[in-house]
Write a protein that holds these residues in place. Structure first.
Motif, PDB file in Angstrom:
ATOM      1  N   ILE A 280       0.826  -1.206   0.000  1.00  0.00           N
ATOM      2  CA  ILE A 280       0.000   0.000   0.000  1.00  0.00           C
ATOM      3  C   ILE A 280       0.863   1.261   0.000  1.00  0.00           C
ATOM      4  O   ILE A 280       0.505   2.266  -0.622  1.00  0.00           O
ATOM      5  CB  ILE A 280      -0.934   0.010   1.229  1.00  0.00           C
ATOM      6  CG1 ILE A 280      -1.820  -1.246   1.244  1.00  0.00           C
ATOM      7  CG2 ILE A 280      -1.781   1.270   1.250  1.00  0.00           C
ATOM      8  CD1 ILE A 280      -2.731  -1.377   0.067  1.00  0.00           C
TER       9      ILE A 280
ATOM     10  N   VAL B 101     -13.956   0.087   5.051  1.00  0.00           N
ATOM     11  CA  VAL B 101     -12.626  -0.068   5.643  1.00  0.00           C
ATOM     12  C   VAL B 101     -12.639  -1.164   6.709  1.00  0.00           C
ATOM     13  O   VAL B 101     -11.697  -1.957   6.824  1.00  0.00           O
ATOM     14  CB  VAL B 101     -12.149   1.270   6.241  1.00  0.00           C
ATOM     15  CG1 VAL B 101     -10.855   1.093   7.028  1.00  0.00           C
ATOM     16  CG2 VAL B 101     -11.953   2.307   5.139  1.00  0.00           C
TER      17      VAL B 101
ATOM     18  N   LEU C 120     -12.674  -0.248  -2.631  1.00  0.00           N
ATOM     19  CA  LEU C 120     -11.741   0.486  -1.782  1.00  0.00           C
ATOM     20  C   LEU C 120     -10.387   0.397  -2.457  1.00  0.00           C
ATOM     21  O   LEU C 120      -9.909  -0.698  -2.773  1.00  0.00           O
ATOM     22  CB  LEU C 120     -11.683  -0.120  -0.381  1.00  0.00           C
ATOM     23  CG  LEU C 120     -10.731   0.559   0.617  1.00  0.00           C
ATOM     24  CD1 LEU C 120     -11.240   1.963   0.969  1.00  0.00           C
ATOM     25  CD2 LEU C 120     -10.596  -0.281   1.890  1.00  0.00           C
TER      26      LEU C 120
ATOM     27  N   TYR D 268      -6.301   2.540  -3.141  1.00  0.00           N
ATOM     28  CA  TYR D 268      -5.275   3.447  -2.624  1.00  0.00           C
ATOM     29  C   TYR D 268      -4.523   4.106  -3.783  1.00  0.00           C
ATOM     30  O   TYR D 268      -4.395   3.534  -4.870  1.00  0.00           O
ATOM     31  CB  TYR D 268      -4.279   2.678  -1.753  1.00  0.00           C
ATOM     32  CG  TYR D 268      -4.856   2.188  -0.449  1.00  0.00           C
ATOM     33  CD1 TYR D 268      -4.652   2.886   0.738  1.00  0.00           C
ATOM     34  CD2 TYR D 268      -5.622   1.023  -0.390  1.00  0.00           C
ATOM     35  CE1 TYR D 268      -5.182   2.438   1.945  1.00  0.00           C
ATOM     36  CE2 TYR D 268      -6.156   0.569   0.805  1.00  0.00           C
ATOM     37  CZ  TYR D 268      -5.933   1.281   1.972  1.00  0.00           C
ATOM     38  OH  TYR D 268      -6.459   0.839   3.154  1.00  0.00           O
TER      39      TYR D 268
ATOM     40  N   ARG E  81      -6.508   7.212  -0.023  1.00  0.00           N
ATOM     41  CA  ARG E  81      -7.429   6.069   0.071  1.00  0.00           C
ATOM     42  C   ARG E  81      -8.818   6.558  -0.295  1.00  0.00           C
ATOM     43  O   ARG E  81      -9.249   7.622   0.152  1.00  0.00           O
ATOM     44  CB  ARG E  81      -7.417   5.475   1.479  1.00  0.00           C
ATOM     45  CG  ARG E  81      -8.426   4.351   1.666  1.00  0.00           C
ATOM     46  CD  ARG E  81      -8.263   3.646   2.992  1.00  0.00           C
ATOM     47  NE  ARG E  81      -8.536   4.496   4.141  1.00  0.00           N
ATOM     48  CZ  ARG E  81      -8.329   4.126   5.396  1.00  0.00           C
ATOM     49  NH1 ARG E  81      -7.819   2.939   5.656  1.00  0.00           N
ATOM     50  NH2 ARG E  81      -8.609   4.953   6.380  1.00  0.00           N
TER      51      ARG E  81
ATOM     52  N   SER F 233     -13.046   5.256  -1.325  1.00  0.00           N
ATOM     53  CA  SER F 233     -14.097   4.272  -1.582  1.00  0.00           C
ATOM     54  C   SER F 233     -15.154   4.924  -2.471  1.00  0.00           C
ATOM     55  O   SER F 233     -15.374   6.132  -2.403  1.00  0.00           O
ATOM     56  CB  SER F 233     -14.734   3.789  -0.274  1.00  0.00           C
ATOM     57  OG  SER F 233     -15.364   4.858   0.420  1.00  0.00           O
TER      58      SER F 233
END
Length: 331
Positions: A43, A233, A253, A255, A288, A290
């Motif tokens: 990540i 999350v 979701l 990144y 990050r 969503s």
């Protein structure tokens, strides 16, 4: 060829060989018991920017200013609670441990004050020839080693957690050589410019699995409502079973999103027919993000069977995608 040129060529060859031997003298296994790209993802990377900005080794955006290691993340906090081992990347001796700090809340909000203990619960290991590794954010009460203990490569150190400065479940791996932070993806110090060629320190069998992914999509799913960001999350978006008379909502979701990226969510029914296609544009850089969307149930209800969802992120000509599926049963 002159003797001088031949001598220069010989010296260069010797130096190259020495460099290759040095680079190959310390190889790393995974710091986490998972399959990269399937149930864990890189990540965040070490920072190579010379100023207040950020650049990972590939000149990408996965990280933050001053970040001194590599973060291997899980899908969500629910996956963390299944118990995923943090493991030694190489044989060595445990120098220090810390335990007793709580995990941060599953929804990713930092509620517990970590003061100057950003690492949270962690383990520090010394290896041969001046190498050192540090493992951060372990789950409280899970540490399985003690100072002075010899550990083997792949030995369990504890479990992945969210202690310290952690707003997602992951293990942070810091690598140092003679006290200097080193990026394991190209064996260069953090002050080396991004894009610098180097030799990856990962075991050869891991290098293709750890190929750079500019936008890790870690979670896709189908819910019966529009889930809040914190639900996704935490891994709680699919708590309720799908029902024929309830909406079908796809979510993702991911990144490392950048302004102008495009997100597509596609839902297909049991017969392969299209249920919904949704398209979003990313308006701001987002470490990050969503997104979710879907359709209300038709009057006759959704037919039972296996529904599929695909999430795709596009940046220019480059795309990243992840597929998921979920069953809908008759009541």
């Amino acid at each position: 060829m002159s003797w001088a040129l031949a001598r220069v060529g010989l010296v260069a060859s010797i130096l190259l060989l020495a460099t290759s031997l040095a680079a190959g003298s310390f190889e790393l296994g995974l710091p986490i018991a998972c399959k990269p790209g399937l149930d864990c993802w890189v990540i965040r990377y070490a920072d190579h920017a010379p100023d207040d900005g950020f650049a990972d080794y590939a000149c990408g955006r996965l990280g933050s200013n001053g970040h001194d290691g590599t973060d291997f993340g899980l899908r969500d906090a629910r996956a963390m609670l299944e118990g995923v081992a943090v493991q030694a990347v190489a044989a060595g001796v445990v120098k220090a441990v810390r335990d007793g700090m709580p995990d941060q809340p599953a929804d990713g909000n930092l509620a517990f004050d970590f003061k100057d203990r950003n690492c949270g619960n962690g383990v520090l290991i010394s290896h041969a020839d001046g190498w050192q590794t540090q493992y951060c954010h372990l789950h409280p009460g899970s540490l399985a080693v003690s100072p002075g203990e010899n550990v083997l490569a792949g030995q369990r150190l504890g479990l992945v957690g969210m202690s310290g400065e952690a707003n997602f479940p992951h293990v942070h791996l810091s690598l140092r050589h003679d006290g200097q932070s080193i990026d394991p993806f190209n064996d260069t110090p953090m002050n080396a410019a991004c894009g610098t060629e180097g030799h990856p320190l990962w075991q050869p069998s891991l290098r293709s699995q750890l190929a750079y992914v500019g936008v890790p999509i870690v979670s896709v799913g189908l819910a019966d409502h529009v889930p809040a960001h914190g639900e996704i999350v935490a891994g709680d978006a699919m708590n309720e079973s799908l029902a024929p008379d309830r909406p079908l909502v796809a979510y993702l979701l991911a990144y490392g999103l950048a302004t102008g990226d495009r997100i597509a969510l596609e839902i297909a029914g049991p017969d392969g027919g299209k249920v919904a296609t949704l398209d979003f544009q990313v308006d701001d850089d987002s470490p990050r993000l969503s997104r979710s969307g879907g359709r209300k149930a038709p009057t006759q209800g959704w037919p039972p069977g296996l529904y599929h969802v695909r999430a795709t992120v596009s940046r220019g000509q480059t795309t990243w995608s992840l597929d998921g599926s979920r069953s809908l049963n008759e009541r």
